[in-house]
Motif scaffolding. Structure first.
Motif, PDB file in Angstrom:
ATOM      1  N   MET A 155      -6.009   2.076  -9.565  1.00 38.07           N
ATOM      2  CA  MET A 155      -4.729   1.423  -9.316  1.00 38.07           C
ATOM      3  C   MET A 155      -4.363   0.438 -10.429  1.00 38.07           C
ATOM      4  N   SER A 156      -5.365  -0.143 -11.080  1.00 38.08           N
ATOM      5  CA  SER A 156      -5.069  -1.051 -12.191  1.00 38.08           C
ATOM      6  C   SER A 156      -4.381  -0.304 -13.328  1.00 38.08           C
ATOM      7  N   VAL A 157      -4.812   0.935 -13.563  1.00 38.99           N
ATOM      8  CA  VAL A 157      -4.169   1.769 -14.579  1.00 38.99           C
ATOM      9  C   VAL A 157      -2.742   2.098 -14.153  1.00 38.99           C
ATOM     10  N   LEU A 158      -2.554   2.398 -12.869  1.00 32.52           N
ATOM     11  CA  LEU A 158      -1.231   2.728 -12.354  1.00 32.52           C
ATOM     12  C   LEU A 158      -0.287   1.535 -12.482  1.00 32.52           C
ATOM     13  N   GLY A 159      -0.781   0.342 -12.176  1.00 31.97           N
ATOM     14  CA  GLY A 159       0.045  -0.850 -12.290  1.00 31.97           C
ATOM     15  C   GLY A 159       0.502  -1.086 -13.717  1.00 31.97           C
ATOM     16  N   ASP A 160      -0.407  -0.874 -14.653  1.00 33.21           N
ATOM     17  CA  ASP A 160      -0.081  -1.018 -16.071  1.00 33.21           C
ATOM     18  C   ASP A 160       0.991  -0.008 -16.476  1.00 33.21           C
ATOM     19  N   LEU A 161       0.824   1.240 -16.031  1.00 37.40           N
ATOM     20  CA  LEU A 161       1.790   2.284 -16.375  1.00 37.40           C
ATOM     21  C   LEU A 161       3.164   1.998 -15.781  1.00 37.40           C
ATOM     22  N   ALA A 166       0.835  -1.203   0.000  1.00 36.76           N
ATOM     23  CA  ALA A 166       0.000   0.000   0.000  1.00 36.76           C
ATOM     24  C   ALA A 166       0.866   1.248   0.000  1.00 36.76           C
ATOM     25  N   LEU A 167       1.907   1.263   0.823  1.00 41.46           N
ATOM     26  CA  LEU A 167       2.819   2.406   0.851  1.00 41.46           C
ATOM     27  C   LEU A 167       3.512   2.580  -0.496  1.00 41.46           C
ATOM     28  N   PHE A 168       3.953   1.481  -1.070  1.00 41.71           N
ATOM     29  CA  PHE A 168       4.672   1.537  -2.344  1.00 41.71           C
ATOM     30  C   PHE A 168       3.778   2.071  -3.458  1.00 41.71           C
ATOM     31  N   TRP A 169       2.560   1.531  -3.562  1.00 41.14           N
ATOM     32  CA  TRP A 169       1.697   1.882  -4.686  1.00 41.14           C
ATOM     33  C   TRP A 169       0.983   3.225  -4.510  1.00 41.14           C
ATOM     34  N   LEU A 170       0.662   3.578  -3.291  1.00 45.33           N
ATOM     35  CA  LEU A 170      -0.080   4.818  -3.066  1.00 45.33           C
ATOM     36  C   LEU A 170       0.822   6.045  -2.935  1.00 45.33           C
ATOM     37  N   VAL A 171       2.083   5.823  -2.576  1.00 42.11           N
ATOM     38  CA  VAL A 171       2.991   6.958  -2.356  1.00 42.11           C
ATOM     39  C   VAL A 171       4.183   6.925  -3.308  1.00 42.11           C
ATOM     40  N   VAL A 172       4.925   5.818  -3.298  1.00 40.82           N
ATOM     41  CA  VAL A 172       6.184   5.765  -4.038  1.00 40.82           C
ATOM     42  C   VAL A 172       5.970   5.752  -5.547  1.00 40.82           C
ATOM     43  N   VAL A 173       5.111   4.876  -6.037  1.00 43.41           N
ATOM     44  CA  VAL A 173       4.946   4.731  -7.481  1.00 43.41           C
ATOM     45  C   VAL A 173       4.413   6.002  -8.148  1.00 43.41           C
ATOM     46  N   PRO A 174       3.395   6.688  -7.594  1.00 43.63           N
ATOM     47  CA  PRO A 174       2.971   7.943  -8.231  1.00 43.63           C
ATOM     48  C   PRO A 174       4.105   8.956  -8.359  1.00 43.63           C
ATOM     49  N   ILE A 209       4.495 -13.119 -18.122  1.00 41.82           N
ATOM     50  CA  ILE A 209       3.623 -13.187 -16.949  1.00 41.82           C
ATOM     51  C   ILE A 209       3.297 -11.782 -16.445  1.00 41.82           C
ATOM     52  N   LEU A 210       4.331 -10.943 -16.312  1.00 41.26           N
ATOM     53  CA  LEU A 210       4.110  -9.585 -15.803  1.00 41.26           C
ATOM     54  C   LEU A 210       3.232  -8.760 -16.729  1.00 41.26           C
ATOM     55  N   ASP A 211       3.284  -9.043 -18.024  1.00 38.88           N
ATOM     56  CA  ASP A 211       2.406  -8.336 -18.960  1.00 38.88           C
ATOM     57  C   ASP A 211       0.944  -8.674 -18.709  1.00 38.88           C
ATOM     58  N   ARG A 212       0.680  -9.827 -18.123  1.00 33.91           N
ATOM     59  CA  ARG A 212      -0.684 -10.254 -17.869  1.00 33.91           C
ATOM     60  C   ARG A 212      -1.162  -9.888 -16.462  1.00 33.91           C
ATOM     61  N   ILE A 213      -0.254  -9.764 -15.517  1.00 33.21           N
ATOM     62  CA  ILE A 213      -0.684  -9.500 -14.139  1.00 33.21           C
ATOM     63  C   ILE A 213      -0.286  -8.099 -13.668  1.00 33.21           C
ATOM     64  N   ASP A 214       0.240  -7.256 -14.593  1.00 32.48           N
ATOM     65  CA  ASP A 214       0.731  -5.941 -14.167  1.00 32.48           C
ATOM     66  C   ASP A 214      -0.339  -5.125 -13.441  1.00 32.48           C
ATOM     67  N   ALA A 215      -1.580  -5.163 -13.947  1.00 33.57           N
ATOM     68  CA  ALA A 215      -2.645  -4.382 -13.316  1.00 33.57           C
ATOM     69  C   ALA A 215      -3.110  -5.003 -11.997  1.00 33.57           C
ATOM     70  N   MET A 216      -2.787  -6.274 -11.787  1.00 27.31           N
ATOM     71  CA  MET A 216      -3.162  -6.935 -10.531  1.00 27.31           C
ATOM     72  C   MET A 216      -2.156  -6.676  -9.412  1.00 27.31           C
ATOM     73  N   THR A 217      -0.939  -6.277  -9.771  1.00 25.35           N
ATOM     74  CA  THR A 217       0.089  -6.123  -8.746  1.00 25.35           C
ATOM     75  C   THR A 217      -0.233  -5.038  -7.717  1.00 25.35           C
ATOM     76  N   PRO A 218      -0.912  -3.937  -8.093  1.00 31.08           N
ATOM     77  CA  PRO A 218      -1.377  -3.033  -7.035  1.00 31.08           C
ATOM     78  C   PRO A 218      -2.760  -3.384  -6.503  1.00 31.08           C
ATOM     79  N   THR A 219      -3.632  -3.902  -7.370  1.00 34.68           N
ATOM     80  CA  THR A 219      -5.037  -4.055  -6.982  1.00 34.68           C
ATOM     81  C   THR A 219      -5.258  -5.189  -5.992  1.00 34.68           C
ATOM     82  N   LEU A 220      -4.658  -6.349  -6.228  1.00 36.63           N
ATOM     83  CA  LEU A 220      -4.920  -7.488  -5.340  1.00 36.63           C
ATOM     84  C   LEU A 220      -4.358  -7.295  -3.937  1.00 36.63           C
ATOM     85  N   PRO A 221      -3.118  -6.777  -3.771  1.00 40.75           N
ATOM     86  CA  PRO A 221      -2.666  -6.522  -2.398  1.00 40.75           C
ATOM     87  C   PRO A 221      -3.532  -5.494  -1.662  1.00 40.75           C
ATOM     88  N   LEU A 222      -3.986  -4.454  -2.361  1.00 38.43           N
ATOM     89  CA  LEU A 222      -4.853  -3.471  -1.709  1.00 38.43           C
ATOM     90  C   LEU A 222      -6.202  -4.094  -1.360  1.00 38.43           C
TER      91      LEU A 222
END
Length: 286
Positions: free
Chosen positions: A231-237, A94-102, A261-274
């Motif tokens: 977040m799915s859009v952010l993961g893709d980006l 959550a910290l990584f995706w909501l703060v660091v990645v943006p 694999i990462l091309d298929r689950i990129d949008a899930m990497t932020p969404t599923l942990p959140l």
């Protein structure tokens, strides 16, 4: 390319559904461990590691994943509960995706440190595995519900962006994505929320504890759906940016017609942990 893509999907879909609904928890853990290992290997390509350094990276990665698998199967490892490891992973994600990645994407950061990129990969992939394990353990339908948010967002973004896309969302990262497509992703997931509620209310699984619990939270779950769409859009980006930094078109060629694999689950990497963090904090299904 389209024919290859369809054939690959038709082969993989039954395997994934059987694994999701039929395998015992320990076997599901082993099945997803293979996927996670492949994703970690793909991430090593983003880090531009030489062959020898790839092995140095993959050995501690394998040891870390093995420890998580043991904790999952046994419930604990070295006196630490799996539930504690899971919560820590979700909070870090959550910290990584909501703060660091943006901030990372806003500054178009290209970290020079290889090991910083390695740690980023662990923060992307490992919490996602925790989500695969814990959400599926609660209910295969729960994991499928949150995964469907990503699929709906992706499909809606594609068609809305193709029809109405005029304004580039992040041209320096992914020139094909548009603001209209991103808005379509959010709008599509908002619509999906009401369809999802209707299906749960009129299905055989409506008596499951997680269904009753999530439905009782009303608009909080709606807000979660909207957040996960964003977040799915952010993961893709983020994955697109990491590929661009590494000079790669796809994360690998493991899935013919689909890339890696990462091309298929990129949008899930932020969404599923959140989603996993929300379930742990707000629902008794944990």
């Amino acid at each position: 390319m389209l024919k290859t893509r369809v054939i690959t999907a038709l082969v993989l879909l039954p395997i994934l559904l059987v694994a999701l609904f039929i395998l015992p928890n320990w076997a599901w853990g082993g099945f997803t461990l293979v996927i996670v290992l492949a994703a970690c290997w793909e991430w090593s390509r983003f880090c531009s590691l030489a062959s020898a350094w790839k092995n140095i990276y993959l050995v501690p990665t394998l040891m870390l994943l093995a420890a998580i698998f043991i904790a999952y199967v046994q419930g604990r490892i070295a006196g630490v509960e799996f539930a504690q490891l899971r919560l820590a992973a979700f909070l870090l994600a959550a910290l990584f995706w909501l703060v660091v990645v943006p901030l990372w994407l806003a500054k178009l950061w290209r970290p020079e440190s290889i090991w910083l990129r390695v740690v980023a990969g662990w923060l992307v992939i490992i919490p996602t595995w925790f989500a695969f394990l814990s959400l599926r353990e609660a209910s295969p339908w729960l994991l499928l519900s949150f995964a469907a948010i990503v699929w709906v967002a992706d499909i809606a973004a594609y068609f809305v962006g193709r029809r109405f896309g005029r304004h580039k969302l992040a041209p320096s990262i992914s020139p094909g994505k548009t603001v209209e497509g991103a808005a379509g992703a959010v709008g599509g997931v908002m619509l999906f929320y009401f369809v999802w509620q209707f299906l749960l209310a009129n299905s055989a699984i409506r008596t499951d504890g997680w269904v009753r619990d999530l439905q009782s939270q009303g608009w909080l779950v709606f807000a979660l759906f909207v957040l996960l769409a964003v977040m799915s859009v952010l993961g893709d980006l983020f994955e697109s940016w990491m590929k661009r930094c590494a000079g790669l078109k796809d994360s690998s060629n493991l899935l013919p017609g689909h890339g890696g694999i990462l091309d298929r689950i990129d949008a899930m990497t932020p969404t599923l942990p959140l989603a996993g963090l929300y379930v742990v904090l707000m629902s008794p299904v944990h």
